[in-house]
Design a protein around this motif. Structure first.
Motif, PDB file in Angstrom:
ATOM      1  N   PHE A 260       3.770 -19.592  40.436  1.00 46.45           N
ATOM      2  CA  PHE A 260       3.284 -18.431  39.607  1.00 46.45           C
ATOM      3  C   PHE A 260       4.301 -17.742  38.640  1.00 46.45           C
ATOM      4  O   PHE A 260       6.081 -18.739  38.906  1.00 46.45           O
ATOM      5  CB  PHE A 260       3.350 -17.741  40.247  1.00 46.45           C
ATOM      6  CG  PHE A 260       3.122 -15.984  40.487  1.00 46.45           C
ATOM      7  CD1 PHE A 260       2.271 -15.569  40.922  1.00 46.45           C
ATOM      8  CD2 PHE A 260       3.762 -15.248  39.698  1.00 46.45           C
ATOM      9  CE1 PHE A 260       1.413 -14.328  39.626  1.00 46.45           C
ATOM     10  CE2 PHE A 260       3.605 -14.196  39.652  1.00 46.45           C
ATOM     11  CZ  PHE A 260       1.928 -13.058  39.583  1.00 46.45           C
ATOM     12  N   PRO A 261       4.074 -17.612  37.335  1.00 46.73           N
ATOM     13  CA  PRO A 261       4.509 -17.723  36.623  1.00 46.73           C
ATOM     14  C   PRO A 261       6.126 -16.414  36.561  1.00 46.73           C
ATOM     15  O   PRO A 261       5.999 -15.250  36.627  1.00 46.73           O
ATOM     16  CB  PRO A 261       3.997 -17.056  35.234  1.00 46.73           C
ATOM     17  CG  PRO A 261       2.617 -16.648  35.848  1.00 46.73           C
ATOM     18  CD  PRO A 261       2.650 -17.274  37.813  1.00 46.73           C
ATOM     19  N   SER A 262       7.106 -16.904  36.429  1.00 48.59           N
ATOM     20  CA  SER A 262       8.144 -16.087  36.655  1.00 48.59           C
ATOM     21  C   SER A 262       9.428 -16.786  35.555  1.00 48.59           C
ATOM     22  O   SER A 262       9.551 -17.638  35.309  1.00 48.59           O
ATOM     23  CB  SER A 262       8.807 -15.509  37.728  1.00 48.59           C
ATOM     24  OG  SER A 262       9.379 -16.955  38.117  1.00 48.59           O
ATOM     25  N   TYR A 263      10.650 -15.144  35.340  1.00 49.19           N
ATOM     26  CA  TYR A 263      11.644 -15.822  34.419  1.00 49.19           C
ATOM     27  C   TYR A 263      12.675 -15.053  35.183  1.00 49.19           C
ATOM     28  O   TYR A 263      12.542 -13.755  36.164  1.00 49.19           O
ATOM     29  CB  TYR A 263      11.605 -15.469  33.162  1.00 49.19           C
ATOM     30  CG  TYR A 263      13.057 -15.689  32.336  1.00 49.19           C
ATOM     31  CD1 TYR A 263      13.221 -16.715  32.277  1.00 49.19           C
ATOM     32  CD2 TYR A 263      13.428 -14.039  32.443  1.00 49.19           C
ATOM     33  CE1 TYR A 263      14.277 -16.470  30.927  1.00 49.19           C
ATOM     34  CE2 TYR A 263      14.575 -13.663  31.364  1.00 49.19           C
ATOM     35  CZ  TYR A 263      14.386 -15.056  31.258  1.00 49.19           C
ATOM     36  OH  TYR A 263      15.960 -15.114  30.407  1.00 49.19           O
ATOM     37  N   GLN A 264      13.601 -15.487  35.290  1.00 50.18           N
ATOM     38  CA  GLN A 264      15.109 -15.096  36.255  1.00 50.18           C
ATOM     39  C   GLN A 264      15.946 -14.563  34.737  1.00 50.18           C
ATOM     40  O   GLN A 264      16.456 -15.317  34.540  1.00 50.18           O
ATOM     41  CB  GLN A 264      16.409 -16.479  37.007  1.00 50.18           C
ATOM     42  CG  GLN A 264      16.695 -15.310  37.753  1.00 50.18           C
ATOM     43  CD  GLN A 264      16.351 -15.105  39.143  1.00 50.18           C
ATOM     44  OE1 GLN A 264      15.596 -15.071  39.582  1.00 50.18           O
ATOM     45  NE2 GLN A 264      16.812 -13.999  39.778  1.00 50.18           N
TER      46      GLN A 264
END
Length: 86
Positions: free
Chosen positions: A61-65
């Motif tokens: 699932f596309p995410s960015y920290q």
């Protein structure tokens, strides 16, 4: 005379249609911004609780920290959702 009116109307409709198509191409379908999990409800109708339960921990699932916060790029989420429909 009727043929001239029909031809004129056909040309007018064709011009209006073309203008509408050109104007529509200028409008982005999806905003290019980073979303919080709360904003996912506004954009995609996914409540934070449902997101946490069904999407957040799915591998891929596309995410960015960003610091201590996880953010989600709207176009990537849209594409992921479109590709993972059942």
């Amino acid at each position: 005379m009727t043929d001239l009116i029909e031809k004129g109307l056909a040309e007018l409709f064709a011009q209006a249609f073309q203008m509408g198509v050109e104007e529509g191409r200028k409008q982005p379908l999806i905003k290019h911004e980073m979303l919080t999990r709360k904003q996912l409800k506004e954009r995609f109708g996914i409540s934070p609780d449902s997101f946490d339960k069904y999407y957040r921990n799915i591998d891929g699932f596309p995410s960015y920290q960003e610091g201590g916060n996880q953010k989600y790029y709207e176009p990537a989420v849209h594409e992921w959702l479109m590709n993972h429909q059942q």
